[in-house]
Enzyme design. Sequence first.
Site, PDB file in Angstrom:
ATOM      1  N   ASP A 191      35.451  35.549 -43.910  1.00 55.40           N
ATOM      2  CA  ASP A 191      36.690  34.838 -44.175  1.00 55.40           C
ATOM      3  C   ASP A 191      36.823  34.708 -45.690  1.00 55.40           C
ATOM      4  O   ASP A 191      35.835  34.758 -46.418  1.00 55.40           O
ATOM      5  CB  ASP A 191      36.675  33.456 -43.481  1.00 55.40           C
ATOM      6  CG  ASP A 191      38.080  32.874 -43.392  1.00 55.40           C
ATOM      7  OD1 ASP A 191      38.239  31.816 -42.769  1.00 55.40           O
ATOM      8  OD2 ASP A 191      39.015  33.497 -43.943  1.00 55.40           O
ATOM      9  N   ASP A 193      36.901  34.170 -33.355  1.00 50.21           N
ATOM     10  CA  ASP A 193      35.663  33.587 -33.899  1.00 50.21           C
ATOM     11  C   ASP A 193      35.740  32.093 -33.660  1.00 50.21           C
ATOM     12  O   ASP A 193      36.838  31.506 -33.740  1.00 50.21           O
ATOM     13  CB  ASP A 193      35.532  33.857 -35.406  1.00 50.21           C
ATOM     14  CG  ASP A 193      36.237  32.770 -36.227  1.00 50.21           C
ATOM     15  OD1 ASP A 193      37.439  32.944 -36.498  1.00 50.21           O
ATOM     16  OD2 ASP A 193      35.587  31.748 -36.557  1.00 50.21           O
ATOM     17  N   CYS A 232      21.683  34.024 -15.185  1.00 47.48           N
ATOM     18  CA  CYS A 232      21.869  34.349 -16.614  1.00 47.48           C
ATOM     19  C   CYS A 232      20.573  34.977 -17.134  1.00 47.48           C
ATOM     20  O   CYS A 232      19.476  34.544 -16.795  1.00 47.48           O
ATOM     21  CB  CYS A 232      22.192  33.077 -17.400  1.00 47.48           C
ATOM     22  SG  CYS A 232      22.334  33.364 -19.181  1.00 47.48           S
ATOM     23  N   CYS A 244      19.572  35.118 -20.281  1.00 52.02           N
ATOM     24  CA  CYS A 244      19.114  34.628 -21.594  1.00 52.02           C
ATOM     25  C   CYS A 244      17.758  33.943 -21.418  1.00 52.02           C
ATOM     26  O   CYS A 244      17.395  33.528 -20.305  1.00 52.02           O
ATOM     27  CB  CYS A 244      20.142  33.656 -22.182  1.00 52.02           C
ATOM     28  SG  CYS A 244      19.921  31.949 -21.660  1.00 52.02           S
ATOM     29  N   CYS A 300      17.592  30.517 -19.600  1.00 52.39           N
ATOM     30  CA  CYS A 300      17.752  30.512 -18.138  1.00 52.39           C
ATOM     31  C   CYS A 300      16.617  31.244 -17.438  1.00 52.39           C
ATOM     32  O   CYS A 300      16.231  30.873 -16.330  1.00 52.39           O
ATOM     33  CB  CYS A 300      19.089  31.154 -17.770  1.00 52.39           C
ATOM     34  SG  CYS A 300      20.475  30.209 -18.395  1.00 52.39           S
ATOM     35  N   HIS A 313      21.865  30.652 -25.127  1.00 52.10           N
ATOM     36  CA  HIS A 313      22.583  30.681 -23.834  1.00 52.10           C
ATOM     37  C   HIS A 313      24.101  30.711 -24.057  1.00 52.10           C
ATOM     38  O   HIS A 313      24.819  31.506 -23.450  1.00 52.10           O
ATOM     39  CB  HIS A 313      22.222  29.462 -22.972  1.00 52.10           C
ATOM     40  CG  HIS A 313      23.124  29.360 -21.789  1.00 52.10           C
ATOM     41  ND1 HIS A 313      22.961  30.157 -20.666  1.00 52.10           N
ATOM     42  CD2 HIS A 313      24.254  28.623 -21.570  1.00 52.10           C
ATOM     43  CE1 HIS A 313      23.944  29.906 -19.802  1.00 52.10           C
ATOM     44  NE2 HIS A 313      24.741  28.990 -20.329  1.00 52.10           N
TER      45      HIS A 313
END
Length: 371
Positions: free
Chosen positions: A102, A276, A314, A316, A319, A345
């Site tokens: 940005d 974003d 999940c 990740c 999890c 996660h």
Amino acid sequence: EVSITKFPADERKIIAKAHDKYKKARAGIINTRHGQIHTPAFMPVGTKGTVKAMLPESVQTTGADIILGNTYHLMLQPGAKRVFKLGGLHKFMNWSKPLLTDSGGFQVMSLSKLRKITEEGVIFNSHIDGSKFMLSPESSTEIQYLLGSTITMAFDECTPYPSTYEQAKSSMELTSRWAKRSRKAFYSRDGYGQFGIIQGSIYNDLRLKSALDLIELDFEGYAIGGLAVGEGQELMFKVLDYAPDLLPINKPRYLMGVGKPADIIGAVQRGIDMFDCVIPTRSGRNGQAFTKYGVVNIRNSKYKEDNTPLEEDCLCPACKNYTKAYLHYLVKVKEILGAMLMTWHNLMYFQKLMLRIREYIAQGKDFDFIS
Ligand SMILES: CO[C@@H]1O[C@H](CNc2nc3cc4c(=O)[nH]c(N)nc4cc3[nH]2)[C@@H](O)[C@H]1O
Ligand SMILES: [Zn+2]
């Protein structure tokens, strides 16, 4: 990088009416020097050259194609020239895929106390040690070059909400003048791009004028700025019902600072390609987990002996290997691992949402599921 077909002014107006509601979602690929970006895309925020509590290789496993950095923070510390000398931001932070930075105007207005807006640019005091800086279209564009950004954002003024028509008009006109200077200062290279940012607040004629001004500058992509600044979802969607259609149909459209899953779904349905937002990372560190059952506030005492994962399917680490009871404990005692697992996660959750949206669009299916 895709090339634009310039719409003649009159045809541009037709575009806004030609599309029937919500059939504007599109899935695509942006080709850059640092790899492909599958859109609709969610960009994790890595403000100070790191996605907080995540290794870059972990961010990569969540499926993110691109992450966001900030000119304002990096120019203050460690300094753009130093990052350049050290090989650029990609090397510095060990992220080899696309980076979008940005341009700093928004962060100056939200972070630094004393600042003065002039035609030249924004003069401000660093929120770190009070030292004086100036950000202008030229200096912001140069800083982003020194950082080695794949996608450089034009230097704009984010019009605050609410603004009167007059305030929004003069702010948008300043952004158009700064966009011209940003475009002139951009060192264009194959596989790198610069995005213009349209302003105009909630006034459709100002949004159209902003789009017309910026399309003349032939940016590689366009962002819709001045939203997610407190106007609320309803007003944001009202602007998004027409603003994306004012922009070149075959160029990326980026909605800055958005958002919650429902915001993202609604914006994709209105033709937005890139997003974003700090929500998955910031709220993860604060103990909020996004799940298909809704948002889980892991600090809630009902989880202190819950031996099940956040989401059983999940992939990740949070999890796969841990329970809500353990996450509850880690966040309560402020252990660093708590921030890491919750962030991981949430980023995985947001990328899975984008993957499902891309698949639904590719299959021509409507995706009204609220994640
Ligand atoms: C709603 O969440 C809060 O608000 C921010 C997200 N909303 C947001 N709107 C933005 C607009 C602009 C813009 O017009 N121009 C430029 N250059 N950058 C922008 C960045 C933006 N981010 C989060 O930081 C969070 O604090
Ligand atoms: Zn998970």
